[in-house]
Write a protein that holds these residues in place. Structure first.
Motif, PDB file in Angstrom:
ATOM      1  N   ASP A   1       0.831  -1.205   0.000  1.00  0.00           N
ATOM      2  CA  ASP A   1       0.000   0.000   0.000  1.00  0.00           C
ATOM      3  C   ASP A   1       0.871   1.262   0.000  1.00  0.00           C
ATOM      4  OD1 ASP A   1      -2.443  -1.299  -0.042  1.00  0.00           O
ATOM      5  OD2 ASP A   1      -2.546  -1.449   2.141  1.00  0.00           O
ATOM      6  N   ARG A   2       1.879   1.281   0.869  1.00  0.00           N
ATOM      7  CA  ARG A   2       2.741   2.463   0.933  1.00  0.00           C
ATOM      8  C   ARG A   2       3.494   2.655  -0.384  1.00  0.00           C
ATOM      9  NH1 ARG A   2       3.828   0.420   6.205  1.00  0.00           N
ATOM     10  NH2 ARG A   2       5.759  -0.538   5.461  1.00  0.00           N
ATOM     11  N   THR A   3       3.937   1.552  -0.970  1.00  0.00           N
ATOM     12  CA  THR A   3       4.705   1.633  -2.206  1.00  0.00           C
ATOM     13  C   THR A   3       3.877   2.241  -3.332  1.00  0.00           C
ATOM     14  OG1 THR A   3       6.034  -0.290  -1.587  1.00  0.00           O
ATOM     15  CG2 THR A   3       5.964   0.282  -3.923  1.00  0.00           C
ATOM     16  N   VAL A   4       2.678   1.741  -3.525  1.00  0.00           N
ATOM     17  CA  VAL A   4       1.809   2.270  -4.580  1.00  0.00           C
ATOM     18  C   VAL A   4       1.426   3.708  -4.290  1.00  0.00           C
ATOM     19  CG1 VAL A   4      -0.441   2.002  -5.693  1.00  0.00           C
ATOM     20  CG2 VAL A   4       0.953  -0.015  -5.222  1.00  0.00           C
ATOM     21  N   ASP A   5       1.205   4.008  -3.013  1.00  0.00           N
ATOM     22  CA  ASP A   5       0.819   5.363  -2.637  1.00  0.00           C
ATOM     23  C   ASP A   5       1.931   6.365  -2.939  1.00  0.00           C
ATOM     24  OD1 ASP A   5      -0.951   7.299  -1.298  1.00  0.00           O
ATOM     25  OD2 ASP A   5       0.592   7.321   0.246  1.00  0.00           O
ATOM     26  N   VAL A   6       3.163   5.983  -2.642  1.00  0.00           N
ATOM     27  CA  VAL A   6       4.290   6.907  -2.814  1.00  0.00           C
ATOM     28  C   VAL A   6       4.743   6.978  -4.266  1.00  0.00           C
ATOM     29  CG1 VAL A   6       6.724   7.284  -2.236  1.00  0.00           C
ATOM     30  CG2 VAL A   6       5.095   6.684  -0.444  1.00  0.00           C
TER      31      VAL A   6
END
Length: 716
Positions: free
Chosen positions: A236-241
C-alpha cells in the motif's frame, strides 16, 4: 338352416370369447404393471410424494500456518416460498417488495411458479429477515418462510484476497484457492425428504428422512497472517508513494517453497467481490509474463559458472558498450568499470558483461539452463490461471538475442517463475515448487493430506554459494545498497526492465528487487516488483528500500538473530523517521535534514500529504525519505477538524494529540500505531471517534541508508 336357438348360442359364444379376451388382455396388462414395472412405478410414486430440500455442507475453513482464520463459513438466512401454499400471491408480493427492496413483479413471478419451493431473496440483511419473520409470526404471510443458509466470510477483508479468491452465493469456489481446491473445501451436501400430497402439502404422519451433510476439509496454508499484513502494508505504501500502476510482492520459504506471504495491488474485498473490477482481481504474479530485467542476471551467472565457461577470476573489460550483429548494447549509465572480474560485472549490473557471458554460453547451453531453472514451463503453484513466459524460439535465436536475454530483456517470465528460479540459488542449487497449501485436515482436526512439493537439484551447492556471495556484494557495494538490513548479510539483485508494446519501446518501466537472507544459509527469499512507478524508476532506488523494510521485519518476526557484516563493523543503530505530513515542503526539508535524512519531494503542492518510510519507522541515518506534496486541503467545515497522521506514535501520544483536538480514540493492539481510520487529512466532526491499530515495536519497518546508485538510465 340353423334355427333361432343355434344363432343365439353362437352370439353367446362370441360374447363369451370377446369378454374372455378382454379379461385376458386386462389381466395381462395388470400383470405387466404389477410385476414388470411394479418397482419402477412404486419408486415414481414415492418420488411424487417426496419433497426434497438440500442441506448445504459447511464449506471448509481456510487458515494460515498457525491456524488463524482467513476464510470461514457462517450462518445466514434465506427467504423462501412454497408457491402452492401462497393464497394471495399479488398481496404477498406487494407486502414483501418494499421490505426486501425488490420489484413486486419479480416476487410475483416467483410466487406464480408451479414448483414446491422458490427462493425469494438470499442473504437478506438482518433488518429484512427480522421484518419478514415478524410478519410470519403474526400470521400475515402464508407459504413464506426463512431457512438457515451458509455464507462465506473473509474476516480480514482485503487481506490475501488475491490468494484466497472467493466463493459464490451457492458456496462454489470461483477464484483463487477457493476455486483451485474447491472439491476439498465444498464437502458433500445432505438432504431432507418429506412426503407431500398432490397439492404439495405435507402429509400428516408421512415419512421424513434426513441425510446429514459432510463438511469440507480445513485447508491449512503456508501463509503467515502476520507476514501477510507486513507485506500488504508495504505494498500500500509503495503504490501510494510511487503512484505505480500495480505492485507485486512475494515472500517464500527457501527450503520448502512454501509461500509465506503474497500480495498484489490494487486490492479488493472478497466479501463484496461482485462490486470489484475483474482487472483488479487479477493475480498477475502468476498470470502475467513480464521482462525481468537485471534480476535475471544471477541465473546467467550461475549457468556460466556451472558450465565452466567462466570462473570467478575470469577477466572482463567493460568499456560501457558492446556491438553484437551490428547492434550496440550499452550499460544503463553508458559507462564501464574497465578491467575486473565477475564480481565487478554483478556489482555494477553490467549489461556489457552479461552480454559477453551470454555469448560465451551459446544457444544450446543458455536454453538448457532456462529449462533447468524452470523458466520454460509453469511452476505448478496451486493457483488457477498460471501462465508461462516467452522467449525467441530456439531454432531462430541469434547471438543478439542471447546477448540481450542474458541481462533479462527479450524474454519474459512470471514473477513467481523468477522468484522460484532465484530461490534455487538461495537453496544451495535445489529448485523447489512454490506452493500455498500446507495440508488438509478433517473437521475433527486430523491430518488428511499433506502437500509434497516437487524439487530437484539443478546446480551444485558450490556454484550456488558462489552466486550467493556475488549477490551479497551487490547489496554491500553495488547497485543494491538500499536493500541492506543492519546486522544481516543480505543477497539481492536490482532490476529495471523496459516495457515494449508492439515492438515499440515505451517510456515506462518495471522496477524490481529480488533477494534472500541471511547468508549463509538463507531462510527467506523475497521479490518486489513495481509496475510503472512515476518519478524514480530504478529498482535500486524504488524497489530496494521496500525489500529492505520487508525482509528486515520478516527476519525479526522469525526470530533469526542478527549477524555481523562480513569483514565489517556492526551497522549504525537505526533512528525513527520524523513526521513530515501536514508540513510545507520547506519545513519538511528542514525537519528531515535536522534528523539526518535526505528527502525526495514529489509534486508541487503546498502541503506534504504522504511519506515513505512512515513516521516512526526505524531506519539508518542518511536514508532518503520520499514525500508527496499536494495542494493544501480545503479547510474543514464548521465544527470539523482534520485527522492527524498517527502512524508511529504510541497509544499515549496518539490519545494526547487527539484529546487536544476534541477527538476520541479506540485502540486495538499494543506498541505503535500502524494503521488508522479515518485516514490522515480526513475532515471529521469534533468528538468523533478515531480507530487505531497498534503493533509491538519489535517489528518496526527498517530501511537502510542508500549509497550512490544509478542516476539516469535503467540497469536493464
Amino acid at each position: 338352416m340353423p334355427g333361432p336357438g343355434a344363432r343365439a348360442r353362437r352370439r353367446i359364444v362370441f360374447l363369451l370369447c370377446l369378454y374372455s379376451g378382454a379379461m385376458a388382455a386386462l389381466t395381462g396388462r395388470l400383470a405387466y404393471w404389477q410385476f414388470v414395472r411394479g418397482e419402477e412405478l412404486a419408486r415414481m410414486g414415492e418420488e411424487i410424494r417426496a419433497w426434497e430440500m438440500r442441506i448445504r455442507a459447511p464449506r471448509g475453513p481456510i487458515v494460515d500456518r498457525l491456524g488463524r482464520p482467513l476464510a470461514e463459513t457462517v450462518t445466514a438466512e434465506a427467504i423462501y416460498a412454497r408457491p402452492r401454499e401462497v393464497k394471495n400471491p399479488e398481496a404477498v408480493a406487494a407486502r414483501l417488495a418494499p421490505i426486501l427492496g425488490m420489484k413486486p413483479e419479480d416476487i410475483l413471478a416467483r410466487l406464480r411458479k408451479n414448483t414446491f419451493y422458490e427462493y425469494i431473496k438470499r442473504r437478506p440483511t438482518e433488518a429484512e429477515a427480522a421484518a419478514v419473520r415478524g410478519m410470519i409470526e403474526r400470521g400475515e404471510l402464508t407459504g413464506v418462510g426463512l431457512e438457515p443458509e451458509a455464507r462465506r466470510l473473509y474476516p480480514e477483508g482485503t487481506l490475501a484476497a488475491h490468494v484466497l479468491g472467493f466463493a459464490g452465493i451457492d458456496m462454489q469456489g470461483l477464484e483463487g484457492l477457493e476455486l483451485y481446491y474447491d472439491k476439498y473445501l465444498r464437502g458433500k451436501n445432505g438432504q431432507v425428504r418429506t412426503e407431500v400430497d398432490a397439492r404439495g402439502f405435507e402429509i400428516a404422519g408421512g415419512q421424513t428422512s434426513i441425510d446429514p451433510p459432510q463438511p469440507g476439509l480445513t485447508m491449512v496454508l503456508t501463509l503467515d497472517k502476520a507476514l501477510q499484513v507486513i507485506l500488504e502494508e508495504a505494498a500500500d505504501r509503495t503504490v501510494d508513494v510511487t503512484h505505480a500502476k500495480r505492485a507485486a510482492l512475494i515472500v517464500m520459504d527457501v527450503k520448502t517453497g512454501g509461500i509465506l506471504a503474497m500480495a498484489s495491488r490494487p486490492a479488493y474485498d472478497p466479501n463484496h467481490f461482485a462490486a470489484s473490477d475483474p482487472a483488479t482481481r487479477r493475480m498477475w504474479l502468476v498470470t502475467d509474463a513480464v521482462s525481468p530485467g537485471s534480476i535475471f542476471k544471477p541465473v546467467t551467472a550461475a549457468a556460466a559458472l556451472e558450465e565452466g565457461v567462466i570462473t570467478l577470476s575470469t577477466p572482463f573489460y567493460d568499456s560501457g558498450r558492446i556491438t553484437v550483429m551490428g547492434e550496440t548494447i550499452s550499460n544503463w549509465n553508458f559507462r564501464g568499470f574497465g578491467a575486473g572480474t565477475l564480481a565487478d560485472v554483478m556489482r555494477t549490473s553490467s549489461n556489457v558483461g552479461f552480454a559477453t557471458i551470454g555469448l560465451k554460453l551459446g544457444r544450446e547451453k543458455f536454453y538448457k539452463w532456462l529449462e533447468a531453472f524452470n523458466l520454460t514451463r509453469r511452476t505448478g503453484i496451486d493457483l488457477p490461471g498460471e501462465t508461462v513466459g516467452q522467449r525467441p524460439p530456439f531454432a531462430r535465436a541469434t547471438d543478439l538475442d542471447l546477448a540481450i536475454m542474458a541481462f533479462g530483456q527479450t524474454l519474459t517470465v512470471t514473477p513467481i517463475q523468477m522468484l522460484a528460479a532465484l530461490n534455487a540459488i538461495a537453496n544451495d542449487g535445489r529448485w523447489v515448487q512454490p506452493h500455498l497449501l500446507k495440508e488438509f485436515r478433517t473437521p475433527d482436526g486430523q491430518v488428511a493430506e499433506v502437500f509434497q512439493p516437487a524439487s530437484r537439484q539443478i546446480l551444485s551447492p558450490e556454484t550456488a554459494r558462489e552466486v550467493q556471495r556475488l549477490m551479497v556484494e551487490v547489496v554491500t557495494n553495488g547497485t543494491g545498497r538500499q536493500a541492506a538490513v543492519p546486522g544481516y548479510n543480505v543477497a539481492g539483485k536490482t532490476g529495471t526492465a523496459e516495457k515494449f508494446e508492439g515492438g515499440r519501446k515505451l517510456d515506462r518501466y518495471i522496477a524490481s528487487f529480488a533477494g534472500f537472507a541471511p547468508v549463509p544459509d538463507p531462510q527467506v527469499s523475497v521479490l518486489v516488483m513495481i509496475d510503472e512507478p512515476e518519478g524514480l524508476t530504478y529498482g535500486g532506488q524504488v524497489a530496494a528500500p521496500v525489500f529492505s523494510q520487508i525482509i528486515g521485519d520478516i527476519l525479526r518476526y522469525l526470530s533469526i538473530p542478527p549477524q555481523r557484516a562480513p569483514g565489517g563493523p556492526e551497522a549504525s543503530p537505526p533512528v525513527p523517521v520524523p513526521n513530515l505530513v501536514n508540513l510545507s515542503p520547506e519545513e519538511a526539508r528542514k525537519v528531515a535534514g535536522e534528523a539526518g535524512f535526505g528527502i525526495l519531494l514529489e509534486g508541487s503542492g503546498a502541503l506534504v500529504t504522504g511519506q515513505f518510510p512512515p513516521a516512526g519507522a526505524l531506519v539508518t541515518r542518511g536514508t532518503v525519505l520520499r514525500a508527496r506534496a499536494e495542494p493544501e486541503l480545503p479547510p474543514p467545515g464548521d465544527g470539523e477538524v482534520r485527522v492527524p497522521d498517527l502512524r508511529g506514535r504510541t497509544l499515549r501520544e496518539a490519545a494526547d494529540l487527539l484529546a487536544g483536538m476534541e477527538l476520541y480514540v479506540t485502540a486495538e493492539g499494543s506498541g505503535t500505531v500502524v494503521r488508522q481510520e479515518p485516514a490522515a487529512g480526513s475532515a471529521v466532526p469534533r468528538r468523533a471517534r478515531i480507530r487505531i491499530w497498534l503493533e509491538p515495536p519489535a517489528g518496526p519497518a527498517r530501511v537502510s541508508a542508500p549509497g550512490p546508485g544509478p542516476a539516469s538510465r535503467p540497469s536493464t
